[in-house]
Design a protein around this motif. Sequence first.
Motif, mmCIF file in Angstrom:
data_model
loop_
_atom_site.group_PDB
_atom_site.id
_atom_site.type_symbol
_atom_site.label_atom_id
_atom_site.label_comp_id
_atom_site.label_asym_id
_atom_site.label_seq_id
_atom_site.Cartn_x
_atom_site.Cartn_y
_atom_site.Cartn_z
ATOM 1 N N SER A 126 0.827 -1.208 0.000
ATOM 2 C CA SER A 126 0.000 0.000 0.000
ATOM 3 C C SER A 126 0.862 1.259 0.000
ATOM 4 C CB SER A 126 -0.936 0.001 1.212
ATOM 5 O OG SER A 126 -1.835 -1.091 1.148
ATOM 6 N N GLY A 127 1.981 1.217 0.677
ATOM 7 C CA GLY A 127 2.903 2.349 0.634
ATOM 8 C C GLY A 127 3.405 2.611 -0.776
ATOM 9 N N ALA A 128 3.698 1.549 -1.519
ATOM 10 C CA ALA A 128 4.140 1.689 -2.907
ATOM 11 C C ALA A 128 3.025 2.266 -3.783
ATOM 12 C CB ALA A 128 4.593 0.334 -3.450
ATOM 13 N N MET A 129 1.778 1.850 -3.530
ATOM 14 C CA MET A 129 0.653 2.400 -4.299
ATOM 15 C C MET A 129 0.499 3.903 -4.068
ATOM 16 S SD MET A 129 -2.424 -0.415 -4.351
ATOM 17 C CE MET A 129 -2.692 -0.428 -2.580
ATOM 18 N N CYS A 130 0.744 4.347 -2.855
ATOM 19 C CA CYS A 130 0.647 5.780 -2.569
ATOM 20 C C CYS A 130 1.685 6.576 -3.360
ATOM 21 C CB CYS A 130 0.827 6.036 -1.071
ATOM 22 S SG CYS A 130 -0.592 5.551 -0.065
ATOM 23 N N ALA A 131 2.870 6.015 -3.519
ATOM 24 C CA ALA A 131 3.895 6.682 -4.328
ATOM 25 C C ALA A 131 3.411 6.835 -5.772
ATOM 26 C CB ALA A 131 5.196 5.894 -4.272
ATOM 27 N N ALA A 132 2.762 5.796 -6.292
ATOM 28 C CA ALA A 132 2.216 5.861 -7.649
ATOM 29 C C ALA A 132 1.120 6.928 -7.747
ATOM 30 C CB ALA A 132 1.672 4.502 -8.058
ATOM 31 N N ALA A 133 0.280 7.034 -6.715
ATOM 32 C CA ALA A 133 -0.794 8.029 -6.724
ATOM 33 C C ALA A 133 -0.231 9.447 -6.740
ATOM 34 C CB ALA A 133 -1.696 7.834 -5.514
ATOM 35 N N ALA A 134 0.865 9.669 -6.012
ATOM 36 C CA ALA A 134 1.490 10.991 -6.008
ATOM 37 C C ALA A 134 1.946 11.385 -7.411
ATOM 38 C CB ALA A 134 2.670 11.005 -5.038
ATOM 39 N N LEU A 135 2.524 10.442 -8.146
ATOM 40 C CA LEU A 135 2.958 10.717 -9.521
ATOM 41 C C LEU A 135 1.758 10.976 -10.428
ATOM 42 C CD1 LEU A 135 5.781 8.029 -9.896
ATOM 43 C CD2 LEU A 135 6.053 10.502 -9.535
ATOM 44 N N MET A 136 0.674 10.217 -10.257
ATOM 45 C CA MET A 136 -0.525 10.412 -11.074
ATOM 46 C C MET A 136 -1.122 11.803 -10.863
ATOM 47 S SD MET A 136 -2.167 6.642 -10.412
ATOM 48 C CE MET A 136 -3.750 6.962 -11.203
ATOM 49 N N ALA A 137 -1.096 12.292 -9.619
ATOM 50 C CA ALA A 137 -1.635 13.622 -9.336
ATOM 51 C C ALA A 137 -0.848 14.707 -10.054
ATOM 52 C CB ALA A 137 -1.629 13.870 -7.825
#
Length: 446
Positions: free
Chosen positions: A414-425
């Motif tokens: 889940s921590g890795a998914m949050c990093a991906a979400a930051a890039l998507m934003a």
Amino acid sequence: MNQASGPLATRRFQQQPRPRLSGRPRLHRAWFVAAVTFVTIIGAASFASLPGLLIDPLNREFGWSHGTIGIAVSANLALYGLAAPFAAALMDRFGIRQVVAVALTVISLGAVLTVWMTTAWQLVLYWGVLVGLGSGSMALAFAATVTNRWFVAKRGLVTGVLTAASASGQLIFLPVLSWLVVHHGWRPAAITVSLAALAVVPLVWILLRDHPADVGQTAYGATEFIPKPPPLTGAARRTVGVLLSAARTGPFWLLAGTFAICGATTNGLVKTHFVPAAHDHGMPVTAAASLLALIGVFDVVGTVASGWFTDRFDSRRLLAVYYALRGISLFLLPMLLAPSVHPPMFFFIIFYGLDWVATVPPTIALCREHYGEDSAIVFGWVMASHQVGAALVAYIGGVVRDVFGSYDVIWYASGAMCAAAALMALVLRPGAGGAVSTEALADAVG
């Protein structure tokens, strides 16, 4: 404001009160509507406090695995999200009061029926389907609809306050419900939730109003009086049409993707699995539930502050910062879980609480920026992705616990998914103020 579009724009407005020219109250009526909405969402939030508290009791009483219970939680979370866009359209058709009153009644019914369940499919039906549909019909899409209709100024702040209502409900109910579960069993806790939802219905029916024109006022911050639009028919058709039109645009998928990760890492992971994960490390259930409630305290502060920031700063950059900080905190959590509460855990609780649903005000602002008058329904679909993400991780988290005997893998993922979400934003481009055009909507719905 939510107004009729396309062919509906040619309809004649219904008769309604004209604006008062004198004797206006010092406090605008919009703030009373926002206050009732806040209390209503608190009442509905009570059932959202239960999943993490009931996993172990249901496992002991019925022998259901974490994965089996996770199916019911997943159904609840998924339907919570999928009901939201249709609820926004139903509010345009039948009014906010009627939809919210029915939704609260359905929540109360689903909660009380769980008291007599004996098999897993009943858990899925009562807890998953009924409560999921009821709570989804008056969740964040409800807050977005109220904000769009009643406010022109301070929309970010109001969105933050209304979003914080669910955290406030968690704060109020979690300690009480955890005490009931530990000392009297899970059934009194379910009955308490049922009564809490039902108690809000009279308040909604008496005090809530659908539109500023109903009381002869303008929206807060508006410069001119806008008559109430006629009811919009074909709610389901319109909801699907808005989805088909928005789905043709890139921002929709980026917003839906980031919000799916938001749901996965909050409702799906922490709200559902934090208490049993802490209990795995020897922490008492009441202590773990109190920590989760404490997250709710700081969530209120963080979400209101995020609404204030959203009125002043670039929403895309705010989202990137929020998701990046959340990812860091999830990577650290497995090292902080212990039989007792140490100071580093308090730092996690404060940090994670401030960031819990701080993502909502900038996400709603971006929906409004890109999709204009259809933004409440578009946000409903974005909210659906939030809950689908939550549903998947609620189930996967239970399976991971059954297979590995620990939640560590899901925390790191889940921590890795949050990093991906930051890039998507950061990839999102500024909106043009209404990407879903009337013509596109008409094409989408045929």
